[in-house]
Design a protein around this motif. Structure first.
Motif, mmCIF file in Angstrom:
data_model
loop_
_atom_site.group_PDB
_atom_site.id
_atom_site.type_symbol
_atom_site.label_atom_id
_atom_site.label_comp_id
_atom_site.label_asym_id
_atom_site.label_seq_id
_atom_site.Cartn_x
_atom_site.Cartn_y
_atom_site.Cartn_z
ATOM 1 N N LEU A 337 0.849 -1.196 0.000
ATOM 2 C CA LEU A 337 0.000 0.000 0.000
ATOM 3 C C LEU A 337 0.887 1.249 0.000
ATOM 4 O O LEU A 337 1.826 1.354 0.786
ATOM 5 N N ASP A 338 0.568 2.166 -0.865
ATOM 6 C CA ASP A 338 1.346 3.397 -1.018
ATOM 7 C C ASP A 338 1.441 4.157 0.309
ATOM 8 O O ASP A 338 0.424 4.510 0.910
ATOM 9 N N ILE A 339 2.665 4.422 0.740
ATOM 10 C CA ILE A 339 2.866 5.090 2.029
ATOM 11 C C ILE A 339 2.374 6.534 1.993
ATOM 12 O O ILE A 339 1.974 7.083 3.039
ATOM 13 N N ILE A 340 2.363 7.176 0.818
ATOM 14 C CA ILE A 340 1.914 8.563 0.724
ATOM 15 C C ILE A 340 0.429 8.675 1.069
ATOM 16 O O ILE A 340 0.009 9.618 1.753
ATOM 17 N N HIS A 341 -0.353 7.699 0.618
ATOM 18 C CA HIS A 341 -1.777 7.716 0.977
ATOM 19 C C HIS A 341 -1.967 7.533 2.481
ATOM 20 O O HIS A 341 -2.848 8.154 3.081
ATOM 21 N N VAL A 342 -1.138 6.692 3.076
ATOM 22 C CA VAL A 342 -1.208 6.498 4.528
ATOM 23 C C VAL A 342 -0.909 7.806 5.239
ATOM 24 O O VAL A 342 -1.593 8.198 6.205
ATOM 25 N N ILE A 343 0.107 8.517 4.789
ATOM 26 C CA ILE A 343 0.498 9.782 5.416
ATOM 27 C C ILE A 343 -0.631 10.803 5.325
ATOM 28 O O ILE A 343 -0.880 11.563 6.276
ATOM 29 N N GLU A 344 -1.325 10.854 4.185
ATOM 30 C CA GLU A 344 -2.429 11.793 4.027
ATOM 31 C C GLU A 344 -3.535 11.512 5.045
ATOM 32 O O GLU A 344 -4.104 12.446 5.626
ATOM 33 N N LYS A 348 -4.812 14.144 8.233
ATOM 34 C CA LYS A 348 -6.201 14.524 8.494
ATOM 35 C C LYS A 348 -6.612 14.155 9.915
ATOM 36 O O LYS A 348 -7.363 14.895 10.572
ATOM 37 N N ALA A 349 -6.126 13.021 10.391
ATOM 38 C CA ALA A 349 -6.414 12.634 11.775
ATOM 39 C C ALA A 349 -5.705 13.561 12.756
ATOM 40 O O ALA A 349 -6.254 13.892 13.822
ATOM 41 N N ALA A 350 -4.490 13.996 12.412
ATOM 42 C CA ALA A 350 -3.728 14.878 13.303
ATOM 43 C C ALA A 350 -4.448 16.196 13.537
ATOM 44 O O ALA A 350 -4.399 16.757 14.650
ATOM 45 N N PHE A 351 -5.147 16.698 12.516
ATOM 46 C CA PHE A 351 -5.822 17.984 12.647
ATOM 47 C C PHE A 351 -7.070 17.907 13.524
ATOM 48 O O PHE A 351 -7.655 18.936 13.875
ATOM 49 N N VAL A 352 -7.466 16.707 13.895
ATOM 50 C CA VAL A 352 -8.548 16.557 14.877
ATOM 51 C C VAL A 352 -8.040 16.910 16.266
ATOM 52 O O VAL A 352 -8.761 17.505 17.075
ATOM 53 N N PHE A 353 -6.769 16.570 16.527
ATOM 54 C CA PHE A 353 -6.194 16.783 17.857
ATOM 55 C C PHE A 353 -5.373 18.074 17.972
ATOM 56 O O PHE A 353 -5.188 18.604 19.065
ATOM 57 N N HIS A 354 -4.863 18.569 16.828
ATOM 58 C CA HIS A 354 -3.996 19.751 16.849
ATOM 59 C C HIS A 354 -4.371 20.682 15.704
ATOM 60 O O HIS A 354 -4.880 20.232 14.668
ATOM 61 N N SER A 355 -4.091 21.962 15.873
ATOM 62 C CA SER A 355 -4.370 22.922 14.804
ATOM 63 C C SER A 355 -3.376 22.715 13.658
ATOM 64 O O SER A 355 -2.240 22.291 13.885
ATOM 65 N N PRO A 356 -3.774 23.024 12.420
ATOM 66 C CA PRO A 356 -2.913 22.770 11.259
ATOM 67 C C PRO A 356 -1.556 23.459 11.320
ATOM 68 O O PRO A 356 -0.583 22.960 10.764
ATOM 69 N N SER A 357 -1.481 24.603 11.993
ATOM 70 C CA SER A 357 -0.218 25.351 12.046
ATOM 71 C C SER A 357 0.644 24.985 13.250
ATOM 72 O O SER A 357 1.719 25.543 13.445
ATOM 73 N N ASN A 358 0.188 24.038 14.038
ATOM 74 C CA ASN A 358 0.901 23.673 15.274
ATOM 75 C C ASN A 358 1.966 22.619 14.961
ATOM 76 O O ASN A 358 1.707 21.621 14.286
ATOM 77 N N GLN A 359 3.179 22.844 15.486
ATOM 78 C CA GLN A 359 4.272 21.889 15.303
ATOM 79 C C GLN A 359 3.923 20.525 15.895
ATOM 80 O O GLN A 359 4.415 19.489 15.433
ATOM 81 N N GLN A 360 3.035 20.523 16.893
ATOM 82 C CA GLN A 360 2.653 19.253 17.514
ATOM 83 C C GLN A 360 1.939 18.319 16.527
ATOM 84 O O GLN A 360 2.031 17.094 16.658
ATOM 85 N N ALA A 361 1.242 18.910 15.547
ATOM 86 C CA ALA A 361 0.584 18.086 14.529
ATOM 87 C C ALA A 361 1.622 17.322 13.719
ATOM 88 O O ALA A 361 1.465 16.127 13.445
ATOM 89 N N GLN A 362 2.704 17.996 13.334
ATOM 90 C CA GLN A 362 3.771 17.329 12.580
ATOM 91 C C GLN A 362 4.439 16.258 13.420
ATOM 92 O O GLN A 362 4.736 15.156 12.908
ATOM 93 N N ASP A 363 4.688 16.566 14.699
ATOM 94 C CA ASP A 363 5.313 15.570 15.572
ATOM 95 C C ASP A 363 4.401 14.350 15.756
ATOM 96 O O ASP A 363 4.871 13.212 15.808
ATOM 97 N N TRP A 364 3.089 14.619 15.855
ATOM 98 C CA TRP A 364 2.119 13.536 16.008
ATOM 99 C C TRP A 364 2.164 12.601 14.805
ATOM 100 O O TRP A 364 2.181 11.374 14.941
ATOM 101 N N VAL A 365 2.198 13.177 13.588
ATOM 102 C CA VAL A 365 2.247 12.379 12.364
ATOM 103 C C VAL A 365 3.559 11.597 12.283
ATOM 104 O O VAL A 365 3.571 10.392 11.977
ATOM 105 N N SER A 366 4.682 12.257 12.585
ATOM 106 C CA SER A 366 5.991 11.604 12.488
ATOM 107 C C SER A 366 6.097 10.416 13.441
ATOM 108 O O SER A 366 6.630 9.356 13.075
ATOM 109 N N GLU A 367 5.578 10.590 14.634
ATOM 110 C CA GLU A 367 5.653 9.514 15.629
ATOM 111 C C GLU A 367 4.861 8.289 15.171
ATOM 112 O O GLU A 367 5.344 7.146 15.255
ATOM 113 N N ARG A 368 3.657 8.517 14.669
ATOM 114 C CA ARG A 368 2.822 7.388 14.248
ATOM 115 C C ARG A 368 3.297 6.771 12.921
ATOM 116 O O ARG A 368 3.163 5.566 12.721
ATOM 117 N N LEU A 369 3.851 7.606 12.058
ATOM 118 C CA LEU A 369 4.402 7.074 10.815
ATOM 119 C C LEU A 369 5.587 6.154 11.107
ATOM 120 O O LEU A 369 5.728 5.093 10.479
#
Length: 517
Positions: A337-344, A348-369
């Motif tokens: 399965l294409d990893i890019i689709h997984v990242i997308e 979208k799930a990260a923005f439920v817990f954090h605002s789009p401009s928050n660095q925590q959203a990126q950290d959340w995605v990186s940790e789960r990826l």
């Protein structure tokens, strides 16, 4: 010998006269004040006319040398009526007249053996014009092609004829690849991994060329605005094209950390795809196109010594077809399965817990990826659901979280990235995404364009040949089939005036291997 020279001068006299005129003009004082651009334009026009006259002289000489003989068609009827006939041929150098002997009879079609010797097309435009048109149509719009041909050749080809020539040029596409795959082939000296990938992309079509179900929705729907399509209305004006790609690649062993932090590993050299072939079709069903991809893979690895990997985006129809065809061919297939689709989905799930401009959203995605790449996709899905529950989010608030979790759980069998990375498999569908963009979006998605099915399919075939690097071989194949179908097939025992040519009836039988050398 002298008599022969005099005869030759008769046919090329006009060309010699023009050449002398050009030399005299360049030698005169009147050109001394001209800029080089003016010289270029004058020489371009006169140069084309000079070449046209040379071609005309050659054709006249061939006509003069033509010897009358018996002529029988493939229908068995002997053509006993003989007379000189002529036809126009528009070439990239200009229009010439072909004069030759015509053989006919009562209520039977006439034949001209010299046409067969020269492999003349059935239409007015030469193969040179057809090839130039096909080249331009693959890269530019029909109107632009008309202008380009006008400016760069001595031919004038209207838009309608441009479209017809493009369709004629592409008609042997399927036969060409069938022929290549029918040839015996040894194991390619390329990467140990063969990758199959497929995707779909919509093309805006004329209503009569939509698929029946889409056409029905388009006809029943009522437009909200008169002068533009509203949201959702464009969907009912499109026909889906299936895009496929097959290529070989060397293993590229990596770790999850290298994916997450590529800057920490700057000296890692990524292998490039080898022998890449991409193609697409609006006419064929997805099952047919994906089946062709399997045929291409088996052609490259007939003894199944390499590893076959399929890169997908999670489309259920694609997954079902890939699994069915792998079973049909008794092939061990690894679906990734294409990893890019997984990242997308993760973003979208990260923005439920954090605002789009928050660095925590990126950290959340990186940790789960990182955890997904380590083979823990189900744990990641469970964790994000648990977090949404603990935060007492309403169903509409946690929608993206549930979608992401379901995507990970439903496709768990294709998310074994720890195994894929250790084996050196590719995990992203960059090749097929680029193919969709180049083959369809960059050329077909023109503002206001509505394609006919035949016209769109022709353009897609021509672009596929170019991006796959098969254009030159295909064109030689195309010309050989032109000779077989339009000339050799209509004579009894082959073309009368040709020496040493084997009779070949017009069929799907491919031309000899030597043609592609």
């Amino acid at each position: 010998m002298q008599v022969s020279t005099v005869n030759e001068d008769v046919f090329f006299l006009e060309a010699r006269e023009l050449f002398e005129e050009m030399v005299d003009w360049l030698s005169s004082e009147s050109v001394c004040g001209l800029e080089h651009g003016e010289l270029e334009n004058k020489l371009f026009v006169n140069g084309n006319e000079l070449l046209r006259r040379l071609l005309q002289g050659y054709l006249d000489r061939r006509s003069d040398d033509e010897i009358e003989s018996d002529c029988s068609g493939s229908d068995g009827a002997k053509r006993t009526h003989k007379r000189k006939v002529s036809r126009k041929l528009t070439t990239i150098l200009g229009t010439v007249t072909v004069r030759r002997m015509g053989y006919g009879g009562r209520k039977i079609s006439s034949l001209s053996p010299l046409d067969a010797e020269l492999n003349l097309p059935t239409e007015q435009y030469s193969h040179g014009v057809r090839q130039r048109v096909a080249t331009e149509v693959a890269l530019n719009g029909f109107n632009s092609t008309v202008e380009i041909i006008k400016k760069t050749t001595a031919a004038l080809v209207p838009k309608r004829q441009v479209e017809e020539l493009a369709q004629t040029s592409s008609r042997d596409f399927n036969e060409f690849y069938d022929y290549l795959q029918a040839q015996s082939k040894q194991l390619e000296q390329t990467g140990e991994i063969i990758v199959i990938s497929a995707d779909g992309k919509g093309v805006v079509m004329r209503r009569e060329d939509l698929r029946p179900s889409t056409q029905k929705r388009a006809m029943s729907g009522q437009r909200k605005l008169e002068k533009r399509l509203s949201k959702g209305e464009k969907r009912n004006s499109k026909r889906m094209a299936t895009v496929a790609a097959v290529y070989s690649i060397k293993p590229f062993i990596r770790t999850a950390q290298q994916i997450i932090n590529p800057k920490q590993f700057p000296n890692t050299l990524r292998p490039r795809p080898e022998g890449k072939r991409v193609w697409t079709s609006l006419v064929k069903e997805p099952e047919t196109v994906i089946s062709e991809a399997f045929d291409e893979a088996l052609h490259r690895d007939p003894n199944q010594q390499k590893t076959l990997v399929a890169l997908v985006d999670g489309n259920k129809t694609q997954l079902r077809l890939l699994q069915q065809l792998a079973g049909k061919h008794n092939i061990k297939l690894t679906i990734v399965l294409d990893i890019i689709h997984v990242i997308e989905y993760l973003w979208k799930a990260a923005f439920v817990f954090h605002s789009p401009s928050n660095q925590q959203a990126q950290d959340w995605v990186s940790e789960r990826l990182l955890r997904i790449l380590s083979g823990q996709s189900s744990l990641v899905a469970a964790g994000m659901r648990r977090t949404a529950t603990l935060r007492e989010l309403k169903p509409e608030q946690r929608l993206s979280v549930d979608k992401c979790a379901n995507y990970l759980l439903n496709n768990g069998a294709f998310l074994k990235y720890d195994d894929y990375l250790a084996a050196g498999f590719p995990i992203a569908t960059g090749v097929i995404e680029a193919a969709c963009r180049y083959l369809i979006k960059d050329r077909m998605d023109i503002t206001g364009a509505r394609w006919s099915l035949e016209g769109a399919e022709a353009v897609l075939r021509l672009r596929s040949l170019y991006v796959s690097g098969d254009w030159n071989d295909y064109w030689r194949f195309h010309l050989q089939l032109e000779r077989q179908c339009h000339h050799q097939a209509v004579y009894l025992g082959g073309i009368p005036l040709l020496k040493g040519v084997t009779q070949a009836l017009c069929s799907t039988t491919p031309p000899p291997t030597a043609m592609l050398v």
